[in-house]
Design an enzyme around this catalytic site. Structure first.
Site, PDB file in Angstrom:
ATOM      1  N   GLU A 152       0.838  -1.203   0.000  1.00  0.00           N
ATOM      2  CA  GLU A 152       0.000   0.000   0.000  1.00  0.00           C
ATOM      3  C   GLU A 152       0.876   1.257   0.000  1.00  0.00           C
ATOM      4  O   GLU A 152       1.596   1.497   0.979  1.00  0.00           O
ATOM      5  CB  GLU A 152      -0.872  -0.027   1.265  1.00  0.00           C
ATOM      6  CG  GLU A 152      -1.805   1.152   1.400  1.00  0.00           C
ATOM      7  CD  GLU A 152      -2.714   1.024   2.625  1.00  0.00           C
ATOM      8  OE1 GLU A 152      -2.290   0.412   3.623  1.00  0.00           O
ATOM      9  OE2 GLU A 152      -3.842   1.541   2.574  1.00  0.00           O
ATOM     10  N   GLU A 246     -12.034   1.357   5.219  1.00  0.00           N
ATOM     11  CA  GLU A 246     -11.057   1.533   6.301  1.00  0.00           C
ATOM     12  C   GLU A 246     -11.131   2.996   6.707  1.00  0.00           C
ATOM     13  O   GLU A 246     -10.491   3.862   6.116  1.00  0.00           O
ATOM     14  CB  GLU A 246      -9.651   1.179   5.826  1.00  0.00           C
ATOM     15  CG  GLU A 246      -8.624   1.272   6.959  1.00  0.00           C
ATOM     16  CD  GLU A 246      -7.197   1.179   6.454  1.00  0.00           C
ATOM     17  OE1 GLU A 246      -6.474   0.294   6.906  1.00  0.00           O
ATOM     18  OE2 GLU A 246      -6.805   2.008   5.605  1.00  0.00           O
TER      19      GLU A 246
HETATM   20  C1  LER Z   1      -3.468   0.844   6.465  1.00  0.00           C
HETATM   21  O1  LER Z   1      -4.238   0.234   5.462  1.00  0.00           O
HETATM   22  C2  LER Z   1      -3.358   2.301   6.224  1.00  0.00           C
HETATM   23  O2  LER Z   1      -4.042   2.842   5.396  1.00  0.00           O
HETATM   24  C3  LER Z   1      -2.383   3.084   6.987  1.00  0.00           C
HETATM   25  O3  LER Z   1      -2.840   4.384   7.188  1.00  0.00           O
HETATM   26  C4  LER Z   1      -1.935   2.441   8.261  1.00  0.00           C
HETATM   27  O4  LER Z   1      -1.262   3.342   9.056  1.00  0.00           O
HETATM   28 MN    MN Z   2      -5.329   1.694   4.014  1.00  0.00          MN
END
Ligand code: LER
Ligand code: MN
Length: 272
Positions: A152, A246
């Protein structure tokens, strides 16, 4: 469009894990709200009763599209780019220990903050070298199980390593593994990318998982993102995976999860 939401299996400091606390109650709430899946944030598979977790998710009819691993950094300081070789080895072994779990659920393994940061005194090129080595080893270990890893790009305030999609795509070229791709998160893209839609298009078929939060990291619909345009760009790449919530549990987990699903569904964007 298949929707999931993040649930942490252990107590965690990370604020945007929408659901934390009792697993059985939360899984039942998530299913009752109409979600198709649950993204599990697991610090260490050893801390989880996997048979029970599988039984509970199945009995609620929830898929597990992805497993988040960042709490091993947040709570234990494990990272692929720590100057201490023992810490780097422990981080690699931790990610490898997620592979059988991911195989059980058919989930993508997320490489978020466990990649680490460039620590003071460390040459950034050296940190990248360690990162590439770790990703090569973990991707090779996951490949026989048919499991994919998704790194990510995370905004500059959280890490100094891989903030943007172009940096993520360069990393993919260095790792050279078909089962290694990216997870894009609208919250981070808003800070780092000139255009969210263009970055999604650039990622194309190497886009393995997708996180949604609105501009303020509240639930989609609570900020100013154009989710119709973002999700149309996502599905135009041929993406067949989950759109995973999220976001901060504001005003509370249940309300945010309910608002998110209602908002995203009324956009009437469909997976192609
Ligand atoms: C985790 O998926 C994320 O987006 C981060 O901000 C974790 O710190
Ligand atoms: Mn994330």
């Amino acid at each position: 469009m298949k929707l999931s939401i993040v649930l942490s299996t252990q107590p965690a400091q990370f604020q945007a894990a929408t659901f934390k606390g009792d697993l059985e109650t939360n899984l039942a709430r998530i299913a009752a709200l109409g979600y198709d899946g649950v993204e599990l944030a697991i610090r260490d598979p050893k801390l989880v009763d996997l048979d029970e977790l599988e039984r509970l998710t199945r009995s609620c009819g929830l898929s597990v599209p992805a497993i988040g691993t960042g709490q091993a950094w947040g709570e234990e300081g494990l990272s692929f780019t720590d100057p201490d070789p023992q810490v780097r080895r422990a981080a690699i072994e931790r990610i490898k220990s997620h592979i059988p779990v991911a195989a059980r659920f058919g989930a993508v393994i997320i490489i978020g903050l466990i990649r680490g940061i460039v620590k003071p005194g460390v040459d950034p090129a050296q940190a990248m070298g360690w990162l590439v080595e770790a990703l090569c080893e973990c991707s090779a270990a996951a490949q026989p199980y048919g499991i994919r890893l998704a790194l990510e790009p995370i905004n500059r305030y959280e890490t100094t390593l891989i903030n943007t999609v172009p940096q993520g795509l360069e990393l993919i070229e260095r790792v050279e593994a078909d089962n290694f791709g990216l997870l894009l998160d609208t919250f981070h893209m808003n800070i780092e990318e000139p255009s969210i839609e263009a970055s999604i298009r650039a990622c194309g078929e190497r886009l393995f998982h997708f996180h949604v939060a609105d501009s303020n990291r509240w639930y989609p619909g609570a900020g100013h993102f154009d989710f119709k345009s973002i999700l149309n760009a996502l599905f135009a790449t041929g993406y067949q995976g989950y759109v995973s919530g999220e976001f901060m549990p504001k005003p509370d987990a249940e309300t945010s999860a309910r608002q998110s699903i209602a908002y995203l569904r009324q956009l009437k964007v469909y997976c192609l």
